[in-house]
Design a protein around this motif. Structure first.
Motif, PDB file in Angstrom:
ATOM      1  N   PRO A   1       0.826  -1.221   0.000  1.00  0.00           N
ATOM      2  CA  PRO A   1       0.000   0.000   0.000  1.00  0.00           C
ATOM      3  C   PRO A   1       0.851   1.258   0.000  1.00  0.00           C
ATOM      4  O   PRO A   1       1.936   1.286   0.602  1.00  0.00           O
ATOM      5  CB  PRO A   1      -0.813  -0.123   1.295  1.00  0.00           C
ATOM      6  CG  PRO A   1       0.030  -0.994   2.187  1.00  0.00           C
ATOM      7  CD  PRO A   1       0.697  -1.967   1.257  1.00  0.00           C
ATOM      8  N   ASN A   2       0.386   2.265  -0.683  1.00  0.00           N
ATOM      9  CA  ASN A   2       1.069   3.548  -0.694  1.00  0.00           C
ATOM     10  C   ASN A   2       0.889   4.239   0.648  1.00  0.00           C
ATOM     11  O   ASN A   2      -0.088   3.979   1.377  1.00  0.00           O
ATOM     12  CB  ASN A   2       0.521   4.452  -1.796  1.00  0.00           C
ATOM     13  CG  ASN A   2       0.883   3.941  -3.181  1.00  0.00           C
ATOM     14  OD1 ASN A   2       1.966   3.393  -3.382  1.00  0.00           O
ATOM     15  ND2 ASN A   2      -0.024   4.090  -4.132  1.00  0.00           N
ATOM     16  N   PRO A   3       1.828   5.112   1.021  1.00  0.00           N
ATOM     17  CA  PRO A   3       1.676   5.814   2.293  1.00  0.00           C
ATOM     18  C   PRO A   3       0.449   6.720   2.285  1.00  0.00           C
ATOM     19  O   PRO A   3       0.078   7.278   1.260  1.00  0.00           O
ATOM     20  CB  PRO A   3       2.983   6.647   2.380  1.00  0.00           C
ATOM     21  CG  PRO A   3       3.464   6.754   0.975  1.00  0.00           C
ATOM     22  CD  PRO A   3       3.045   5.507   0.287  1.00  0.00           C
ATOM     23  N   GLU A   4      -0.186   6.819   3.442  1.00  0.00           N
ATOM     24  CA  GLU A   4      -1.356   7.676   3.591  1.00  0.00           C
ATOM     25  C   GLU A   4      -0.962   8.910   4.381  1.00  0.00           C
ATOM     26  O   GLU A   4      -0.652   8.842   5.557  1.00  0.00           O
ATOM     27  CB  GLU A   4      -2.473   6.916   4.295  1.00  0.00           C
ATOM     28  CG  GLU A   4      -2.950   5.695   3.521  1.00  0.00           C
ATOM     29  CD  GLU A   4      -4.035   4.953   4.255  1.00  0.00           C
ATOM     30  OE1 GLU A   4      -4.406   5.387   5.363  1.00  0.00           O
ATOM     31  OE2 GLU A   4      -4.513   3.920   3.720  1.00  0.00           O
ATOM     32  N   TRP A   5      -0.951  10.030   3.702  1.00  0.00           N
ATOM     33  CA  TRP A   5      -0.488  11.279   4.337  1.00  0.00           C
ATOM     34  C   TRP A   5      -1.662  11.996   4.980  1.00  0.00           C
ATOM     35  O   TRP A   5      -2.764  11.977   4.500  1.00  0.00           O
ATOM     36  CB  TRP A   5       0.179  12.184   3.301  1.00  0.00           C
ATOM     37  CG  TRP A   5       1.350  11.516   2.635  1.00  0.00           C
ATOM     38  CD1 TRP A   5       1.381  10.993   1.378  1.00  0.00           C
ATOM     39  CD2 TRP A   5       2.647  11.282   3.191  1.00  0.00           C
ATOM     40  NE1 TRP A   5       2.613  10.452   1.105  1.00  0.00           N
ATOM     41  CE2 TRP A   5       3.416  10.606   2.216  1.00  0.00           C
ATOM     42  CE3 TRP A   5       3.220  11.563   4.432  1.00  0.00           C
ATOM     43  CZ2 TRP A   5       4.732  10.235   2.426  1.00  0.00           C
ATOM     44  CZ3 TRP A   5       4.523  11.197   4.637  1.00  0.00           C
ATOM     45  CH2 TRP A   5       5.283  10.514   3.647  1.00  0.00           C
TER      46      TRP A   5
END
Length: 241
Positions: free
Chosen positions: A237-241
């Motif tokens: 998963p891509n980072p969640e900012w």
């Protein structure tokens, strides 16, 4: 430099060693770093080594000469794997005491390490790491493997995969992947790879294989592992900012 690993699981022990020895970027040689001692029904022993080649070869020759001469005790006469580890440690101390000072005069590292494992009739399979000083420790179910040489690149995959209950085929795959990872990051480790399996309570060595750079199984394993890592990375998963 070199890379050797041995893993003890419930099903047995897997030993593997590379064959590269180098004294500089323009001086690369191949020497086998695995030695076996076997008497079917009585004992099966495997010794793999890293470190100064002259020291390791002299230590192995010292152990072999004791067997040929009938010197007591020797690897084929002792009654426990603990005694085997003690013999290897004592031989290493003797060789280093004899040759070490002369090597030190020329700033040559005289250190060497051995992994010793197998089984002798009357006791369980056992695995030991013999340090350069001749002392040693024993593998346990909580710490089921030993590495010597260039250990850091191949350690993460072993830590994630191997436990006492891992099957033999999975251990073989894991060990070979650890070699591939090491060779990709360090030129001082290289093919061929010697691999030997011991099945618990068989008292004889099992499957052995010499993997060279053209071995079809190793090439297929390398390709599949590389593709699998890239695929797993892409699915993170891509980072969640």
């Amino acid at each position: 430099m070199t890379y050797c690993v041995a893993t003890m699981i419930d099903a047995g022990i897997v030993f593997a060693s590379d064959s590269r020895t180098n004294a500089g970027v323009d001086c690369i040689s191949t020497f086998r770093k695995m030695k076996t001692f076997e008497r079917a029904g009585d004992r099966a022993l495997v010794i793999i080594n890293s470190g100064n080649l002259a020291i390791t070869q002299a230590t192995i020759n010292h152990l072999e000469q004791a067997i040929r001469r009938g010197t007591e005790p020797n690897l084929m006469s002792v009654y426990s794997m603990y005694d085997v580890a003690e013999l290897v440690g004592a031989a290493l101390r003797e060789v280093r005491h004899r040759d070490g000072p002369f090597l030190m005069e020329n700033n040559v590292d005289a250190s060497a390490n051995f992994i010793v494992g197998g089984q002798i009739a009357g006791e369980c399979q056992r695995l030991f790491l013999v340090y350069a000083e001749g002392n040693f420790i024993e593998a346990t179910p909580e710490t089921p493997y030993f590495q010597i040489g260039e250990v850091k690149y191949g350690k993460p995959i072993i830590d994630r995969v191997i436990s006492a209950g891992t099957c033999m085929d999975d251990v073989i795959k894991c060990v070979l992947v650890s070699f591939d990872s090491t060779m990709r990051s360090n030129l001082s480790v290289g093919m061929p790879i010697d691999l030997t399996c011991y099945g618990r309570d068989t008292l004889q060595l099992g499957n052995s294989h010499h993997f060279d750079e053209h071995d079809p199984y190793f090439l297929r394993l390398r390709q599949s592992w590389g593709e699998g890592v890239r695929r797993a990375f892409a699915e993170l998963p891509n980072p969640e900012w």
